[in-house]
Design a protein around this motif. Sequence first.
Motif, PDB file in Angstrom:
ATOM      1  N   MET A 259       0.851  -1.197   0.000  1.00 31.82           N
ATOM      2  CA  MET A 259       0.000   0.000   0.000  1.00 31.82           C
ATOM      3  C   MET A 259       0.878   1.234   0.000  1.00 31.82           C
ATOM      4  N   MET A 260       0.995   1.866  -1.156  1.00 33.50           N
ATOM      5  CA  MET A 260       1.771   3.104  -1.230  1.00 33.50           C
ATOM      6  C   MET A 260       0.929   4.126  -1.980  1.00 33.50           C
ATOM      7  N   PRO A 261       1.005   5.380  -1.592  1.00 33.01           N
ATOM      8  CA  PRO A 261       0.236   6.372  -2.332  1.00 33.01           C
ATOM      9  C   PRO A 261       0.775   6.469  -3.762  1.00 33.01           C
ATOM     10  N   GLY A 262      -0.084   6.800  -4.698  1.00 31.40           N
ATOM     11  CA  GLY A 262       0.337   6.869  -6.106  1.00 31.40           C
ATOM     12  C   GLY A 262       0.384   5.470  -6.675  1.00 31.40           C
ATOM     13  N   ILE A 263       1.563   5.072  -7.118  1.00 30.80           N
ATOM     14  CA  ILE A 263       1.694   3.734  -7.702  1.00 30.80           C
ATOM     15  C   ILE A 263       1.838   2.743  -6.557  1.00 30.80           C
ATOM     16  N   ASP A 264       0.948   1.753  -6.491  1.00 34.02           N
ATOM     17  CA  ASP A 264       1.055   0.789  -5.387  1.00 34.02           C
ATOM     18  C   ASP A 264       2.031  -0.330  -5.760  1.00 34.02           C
ATOM     19  N   GLY A 265       2.253  -1.225  -4.808  1.00 34.55           N
ATOM     20  CA  GLY A 265       3.257  -2.270  -4.974  1.00 34.55           C
ATOM     21  C   GLY A 265       3.026  -3.136  -6.190  1.00 34.55           C
ATOM     22  N   ARG A 266       1.738  -3.436  -6.456  1.00 37.70           N
ATOM     23  CA  ARG A 266       1.405  -4.317  -7.575  1.00 37.70           C
ATOM     24  C   ARG A 266       1.815  -3.676  -8.910  1.00 37.70           C
ATOM     25  N   GLU A 267       1.468  -2.414  -9.034  1.00 45.29           N
ATOM     26  CA  GLU A 267       1.767  -1.710 -10.278  1.00 45.29           C
ATOM     27  C   GLU A 267       3.283  -1.518 -10.416  1.00 45.29           C
ATOM     28  N   ALA A 268       3.920  -1.207  -9.292  1.00 43.80           N
ATOM     29  CA  ALA A 268       5.372  -1.014  -9.315  1.00 43.80           C
ATOM     30  C   ALA A 268       6.068  -2.283  -9.789  1.00 43.80           C
ATOM     31  N   LEU A 269       5.564  -3.430  -9.310  1.00 41.27           N
ATOM     32  CA  LEU A 269       6.150  -4.715  -9.713  1.00 41.27           C
ATOM     33  C   LEU A 269       6.043  -4.882 -11.234  1.00 41.27           C
ATOM     34  N   GLN A 270       4.858  -4.615 -11.787  1.00 38.48           N
ATOM     35  CA  GLN A 270       4.672  -4.761 -13.236  1.00 38.48           C
ATOM     36  C   GLN A 270       5.616  -3.827 -13.995  1.00 38.48           C
ATOM     37  N   LYS A 271       5.778  -2.608 -13.470  1.00 40.22           N
ATOM     38  CA  LYS A 271       6.634  -1.639 -14.153  1.00 40.22           C
ATOM     39  C   LYS A 271       8.094  -2.092 -14.112  1.00 40.22           C
ATOM     40  N   ILE A 272       8.511  -2.664 -12.988  1.00 36.74           N
ATOM     41  CA  ILE A 272       9.900  -3.133 -12.883  1.00 36.74           C
ATOM     42  C   ILE A 272      10.132  -4.284 -13.863  1.00 36.74           C
ATOM     43  N   ARG A 273       9.138  -5.185 -13.930  1.00 34.27           N
ATOM     44  CA  ARG A 273       9.273  -6.353 -14.810  1.00 34.27           C
ATOM     45  C   ARG A 273       9.348  -5.943 -16.289  1.00 34.27           C
ATOM     46  N   ARG A 274       8.693  -4.833 -16.632  1.00 36.78           N
ATOM     47  CA  ARG A 274       8.637  -4.438 -18.046  1.00 36.78           C
ATOM     48  C   ARG A 274       9.498  -3.212 -18.350  1.00 36.78           C
ATOM     49  N   GLN A 275      10.309  -2.798 -17.379  1.00 39.11           N
ATOM     50  CA  GLN A 275      11.042  -1.532 -17.534  1.00 39.11           C
ATOM     51  C   GLN A 275      12.036  -1.598 -18.707  1.00 39.11           C
ATOM     52  N   GLU A 276      11.939  -0.638 -19.581  1.00 37.39           N
ATOM     53  CA  GLU A 276      12.852  -0.607 -20.714  1.00 37.39           C
ATOM     54  C   GLU A 276      14.264  -0.341 -20.207  1.00 37.39           C
ATOM     55  N   ASN A 277      15.206  -1.175 -20.614  1.00 35.23           N
ATOM     56  CA  ASN A 277      16.587  -1.105 -20.125  1.00 35.23           C
ATOM     57  C   ASN A 277      16.678  -1.240 -18.604  1.00 35.23           C
ATOM     58  N   GLY A 278      15.651  -1.781 -18.023  1.00 32.72           N
ATOM     59  CA  GLY A 278      15.672  -1.989 -16.567  1.00 32.72           C
ATOM     60  C   GLY A 278      16.645  -3.096 -16.221  1.00 32.72           C
ATOM     61  N   LEU A 279      17.301  -2.959 -15.075  1.00 35.54           N
ATOM     62  CA  LEU A 279      18.310  -3.948 -14.702  1.00 35.54           C
ATOM     63  C   LEU A 279      17.743  -4.996 -13.751  1.00 35.54           C
ATOM     64  N   CYS A 280      16.502  -4.815 -13.329  1.00 37.68           N
ATOM     65  CA  CYS A 280      15.976  -5.706 -12.292  1.00 37.68           C
ATOM     66  C   CYS A 280      14.754  -6.484 -12.754  1.00 37.68           C
ATOM     67  N   LYS A 281      14.662  -6.704 -14.085  1.00 39.07           N
ATOM     68  CA  LYS A 281      13.473  -7.388 -14.591  1.00 39.07           C
ATOM     69  C   LYS A 281      13.347  -8.791 -14.019  1.00 39.07           C
ATOM     70  N   GLU A 282      14.514  -9.387 -13.729  1.00 37.15           N
ATOM     71  CA  GLU A 282      14.495 -10.773 -13.253  1.00 37.15           C
ATOM     72  C   GLU A 282      14.679 -10.869 -11.739  1.00 37.15           C
ATOM     73  N   SER A 283      14.879  -9.741 -11.082  1.00 35.35           N
ATOM     74  CA  SER A 283      15.175  -9.803  -9.635  1.00 35.35           C
ATOM     75  C   SER A 283      14.000 -10.386  -8.863  1.00 35.35           C
ATOM     76  N   ALA A 284      14.332 -10.976  -7.704  1.00 36.59           N
ATOM     77  CA  ALA A 284      13.252 -11.490  -6.842  1.00 36.59           C
ATOM     78  C   ALA A 284      12.572 -10.295  -6.186  1.00 36.59           C
ATOM     79  N   VAL A 285      11.272 -10.203  -6.353  1.00 34.98           N
ATOM     80  CA  VAL A 285      10.547  -9.100  -5.708  1.00 34.98           C
ATOM     81  C   VAL A 285       9.658  -9.696  -4.618  1.00 34.98           C
ATOM     82  N   LEU A 286       9.936  -9.311  -3.394  1.00 33.98           N
ATOM     83  CA  LEU A 286       9.166  -9.841  -2.267  1.00 33.98           C
ATOM     84  C   LEU A 286       8.213  -8.770  -1.765  1.00 33.98           C
ATOM     85  N   LEU A 287       6.986  -9.189  -1.581  1.00 37.73           N
ATOM     86  CA  LEU A 287       5.966  -8.266  -1.119  1.00 37.73           C
ATOM     87  C   LEU A 287       6.060  -8.141   0.400  1.00 37.73           C
ATOM     88  N   MET A 288       6.020  -6.905   0.876  1.00 36.19           N
ATOM     89  CA  MET A 288       5.956  -6.726   2.328  1.00 36.19           C
ATOM     90  C   MET A 288       4.543  -6.294   2.627  1.00 36.19           C
TER      91      MET A 288
END
Length: 702
Positions: free
Chosen positions: A508-537
């Motif tokens: 639960m974060m204001p603006g972009i929440d964790g779920r959306e942030a995860l999707q953005k990281i996974r699809r980030q253009e030239n992102g370095l963490c597309k494959e990183s383990a993302v753990l939900l807190m």
Amino acid sequence: MHYDDVTYNIREKLLKRLINVGIIICLFGICEQMLIKPHIIALFPMLFLLAALVAGHIMSSKYNRTDIAEIIIGVVAIYVTFPIIYFTSGGIRGGAPIWFVLGLFYIIGIFNGKKMYVFLTCAIIEDIIIYVTGYIYPELIIPIESEGKIMIDSAFAIIFVGTFLGVITKFQLNAYNRSRKIAISQRDEIEKFSKSRNAFFASMSHEIRTPINTIIGLDEMILREKGLSDEVTENAETIQNAGKMLLSLVNDILDLSQIENNKMEIFPVKYSTEDMFNELIEVVRYRIEEKGLAFYVNIDSSMPSMLYGDAKRIKQVLLNILVNAAKYTKDGSVTLTAKSEAVSKDKCELTISVLDTGIGIKSENINTLFDSFSRGIGRDVNNIEGTGLGLSISKQLMELMGGEITVDSIYTKGSNFTVVLEQKIIDAKPIGNIDFLVRKGSRHLAYRRLFEAPDVRILLVDDNDTSRMVITKLLRETKVQIDQAKNALEALDLTHKKYYNIILMDYMMPGIDGREALQKIRRQENGLCKESAVLLMTAEGDSSIINKIMEEGFDGYIEKPVQGNGLEASIMSFIPNELLEFKAKTENVVVKTLAGETIIKPNVLKKKLIITTDCVCDISTGEAKQLGIMQVYLYVNTPSGRFKDTIEIGIDNVSSMLEKDRRNIHASAVSVEDYENFFASRLTEAEEVLHLSFGKNMGKSY
Ligand code: ADP
């Protein structure tokens, strides 16, 4: 009176309307009688009826006695007016039979229960008597003079009775539609309310858990300090307990709201019976023993070792009855007994009971014991803290799992709570004789880091500054590198620049929440963490919601408030072995994964390098131990047997033997087999072995 006025019930409203319509009909009836002029007495029934209707109107409107009004009208109309109409207006050759229909309709529509049956029976008997009398003694009936007047009388009766019945039916239909509309709008309102209540509970859960997280986390940091005074330790432990208590209270309230909204779901997973009981016992043992009570555990050795069920909820129920046993027992003991019985090839029935020698429960309280907010009353219970929610939740959870919870109790002597539950068998291998009480220890186990991984980079995304501070502190000993982001945008900026092995993401974060942030990281253009383990807190206590969130692609989750080694254990399971510089020989750790809780038995990590040497290098045993250098020992052959050099026979003994019997004392070189065994063992402990040896003329074996 307005017909929507809820202070009047539908029958009262109907009666009032009928009176009004009836008065109009009567007036028309009198006109009609005057028109067809059958006989002067034919006017009386209508006058009687009019008088009864006016009396009914006064009774119901002025004195609010609709009960009397309906009887007056019923008696006058059915038993006086209609029979007279029959005999004075042509019998069956007139409008009278139609009025009889109205009579029966009035009784069924207006009266209820016994009154209705009595009136109806009398009316039917009366109708039969009238018909039969009219048939046998036709001379008693005053006929209507002409066919034309019969037609008018009959038509009048049909029109007015028909209108009357139409009014009744229409009224009933309108009333039904109106109440249906009210019911629908109330249902919508309730649904809206329930939705907003759920949203309130979810956000309250988050809001309350976040500060609890801080309290428990920072308190944990205090307890990790070495050399604390007893008082500080005691204070910190009290804070820890109060924090956990607050948390369990919030959880109880949330559970109850989930159950009431039919939102509580059961999540079966494979679980180890031994671990389930161990975890349970570890949690309650302190509470039981702290009160000076004896704690006995009898777990049937034939219990299957792996089962399938909602272990978390089973533990919750058992924990509640065990904690209650401790709470409501002053002296004596608490006994946990568990046995299983096979019900089919792959199913067994668990019977788990908790027996105490406590205050017991009065028989009159047993029936309400499992109701929400029901607490025992009296001196014994009043000073014991509780909300009366635990047993109600336990009962409903057991029902959801298809089991049951029952209690036997003798007041002042003790209680026995029993849980019976069917579980699928995953591995029928018996757990065997386990001493579940063997791991004695203090309430607060001394903190030991689970691992060290200085090369691991973690990105911590949480909008709450304190939460980030607590997690960073809790991970301090593991030496991982932590970068922080206050929101998804900051996180995305970092994942664009830097690789992180693990991302810890708040939901639960204001603006972009964790779920959306995860999707953005996974699809980030030239992102370095597309494959990183993302753990939900998540501070969310509800497993159904957590599972839904996890299905969105998180690799695992960490439940807030994070406690003890739990956080380290969860993170460690996502760190590749080669990045772990140190890994404690721990007990099993429980890691939450999408499939449920998984128990990880950590391997003992290999060291990168071990240095070994031959004992002829003469490093003292103390020094070798201190430096972790292992030695290959020679054998010393003597007339009294073969001894391992240095360990089994010291240099002093060898020297004195040599002085006495030089010829029969000699050393034997280390054999190929000895070396092989030695190095094989060392290679299970380290990747590489550096062996230091002195010597000339090395033999082939060496
Ligand atoms: P709480 O313990 O928070 O009051 P529970 O729902 O767990 O709520 O228990 C409801 C009531 O049942 C308690 O208030 C107590 O009166 C009674 N009770 C529960 N367990 C025991 C026990 N082992 N011995 C005696 N009374 C008990």
